[in-house]
Write a protein that holds these residues in place. Structure first.
Motif, PDB file in Angstrom:
ATOM      1  N   UNK A  72       1.290  -1.268  -3.490  1.00 58.99           N
ATOM      2  CA  UNK A  72      -0.006  -0.996  -2.792  1.00 58.99           C
ATOM      3  C   UNK A  72      -0.035  -0.393  -1.334  1.00 58.99           C
ATOM      4  N   UNK A  73      -1.012   0.395  -1.152  1.00 61.78           N
ATOM      5  CA  UNK A  73      -0.839   1.270   0.002  1.00 61.78           C
ATOM      6  C   UNK A  73      -1.476   0.198   1.452  1.00 61.78           C
ATOM      7  N   UNK A  74      -0.964  -0.682   1.685  1.00 65.55           N
ATOM      8  CA  UNK A  74      -1.211  -1.595   2.818  1.00 65.55           C
ATOM      9  C   UNK A  74      -1.253  -1.189   4.181  1.00 65.55           C
ATOM     10  N   UNK A  75      -0.410   0.169   4.265  1.00 58.75           N
ATOM     11  CA  UNK A  75      -0.212   0.478   5.605  1.00 58.75           C
ATOM     12  C   UNK A  75      -1.100   1.454   6.178  1.00 58.75           C
ATOM     13  N   UNK A 126     -10.005   2.885 -11.443  1.00 64.03           N
ATOM     14  CA  UNK A 126     -10.017   1.745 -10.730  1.00 64.03           C
ATOM     15  C   UNK A 126      -8.755   1.320 -10.327  1.00 64.03           C
ATOM     16  N   UNK A 127      -7.671   1.592 -11.126  1.00 68.35           N
ATOM     17  CA  UNK A 127      -6.314   1.083 -11.018  1.00 68.35           C
ATOM     18  C   UNK A 127      -5.753   1.895  -9.550  1.00 68.35           C
ATOM     19  N   UNK A 128      -6.182   3.131  -9.479  1.00 65.16           N
ATOM     20  CA  UNK A 128      -5.775   3.871  -8.257  1.00 65.16           C
ATOM     21  C   UNK A 128      -6.684   3.470  -7.138  1.00 65.16           C
ATOM     22  N   UNK A 137      -1.691  -4.441  -8.759  1.00 62.09           N
ATOM     23  CA  UNK A 137      -2.225  -4.221 -10.024  1.00 62.09           C
ATOM     24  C   UNK A 137      -1.544  -5.024 -11.072  1.00 62.09           C
ATOM     25  N   UNK A 138      -0.283  -5.535 -10.548  1.00 65.49           N
ATOM     26  CA  UNK A 138       0.336  -6.189 -11.404  1.00 65.49           C
ATOM     27  C   UNK A 138       0.112  -7.615 -11.595  1.00 65.49           C
TER      28      UNK A 138
END
Length: 239
Positions: A72-75, A126-128, A137-138
């Motif tokens: 996930x792109x949390x940054x 949606x997953x992207x 998404x896991x």
């Protein structure tokens, strides 16, 4: 960043009003017609359709998860996330338009192929979007959230209101949710797209309808996904 979040909150208020606003008379008539048609379909057929849709969606979920960026792109900041998701939407929308025109040009047989292909494009997007907004998404609950975002985009008035409430209060609602109501899921989706997709089956004319329909359907999904994740992120920040 604070100014951008203020703008997003204003956008969310407008979006909320739009989502909860009753549909126009044509859409209301279409839904009533679909309800009557569904009532004429034997229960056994409903069960078969429901299981088929359930299997199709679950297979798409697995496939989409396998090909989506795992981390996930949390940054990223919210503005950066929004812009990247919009870029992804543009790309997926182009794919959906090409696919709709291609299958629509082929008449009935290729028109029927459009359903699973478009479903796959929507789920992949949606997953992207989930990964870009920083969600893994896991995790089962994130896949469940994706299905609710999908359902919010393609539902009738009453069910759209119920789904919006679930998304708006996700942290509380997810605890009681074990799985989707697949019967409702497939009926709402089919009822939403059936009428316009019927015209896509007409050879020649179907290419125009298919491209136009898929463009609009992806726009609807994109707007719904962006605002659903914005709402979730900002609600968590406030909490």
């Amino acid at each position: 960043m604070i100014e951008y979040e203020k703008k997003v909150n204003e956008d969310l208020l407008l979006w909320r009003s739009k989502v909860l606003k009753p549909s126009n008379l044509f859409n209301q008539w279409s839904k009533k017609a679909q309800v009557k048609i569904n009532a004429m379909i034997p229960e056994k057929a409903h069960q078969i359709i429901t299981e088929s849709m359930k299997s199709m969606v679950k297979a798409t979920l697995v496939g989409s998860n396998m090909t989506t960026k795992k981390r996930p792109m949390t940054e990223m900041k919210l503005f950066e996330q929004d812009e990247l998701v919009k870029e992804k939407l543009t790309s997926y929308r182009k794919t959906a338009v090409i696919e709709g025109a291609g299958t629509g040009a082929g008449g009935i047989l290729l028109g029927l192929v459009d359903f699973p292909l478009l479903l796959s494009i929507k789920m992949k997007f949606l997953f992207e979007a989930a990964a870009i907004y920083g969600f893994d998404t896991e995790e089962y609950e994130e896949r469940l959230f994706i299905l609710h975002v999908f359902q919010l985009a393609f539902s009738s008035d009453n069910h759209r209101k119920e789904t919006f409430y679930i998304i708006e209060n996700w942290e509380e609602e997810k605890r009681r949710l074990m799985d989707m109501d697949w019967r409702v899921f497939q009926q709402e989706y089919r009822d939403y797209i059936d009428l316009i997709k019927l015209f896509q089956l007409i050879p020649g004319f179907g290419a125009i309808v298919g491209a136009y329909a898929n463009h609009n359907l992806m726009d609807t999904l994109g707007e719904t996904a962006i605002n659903a994740y914005r709402m979730r992120i900002l609600t968590n920040h406030i909490g």
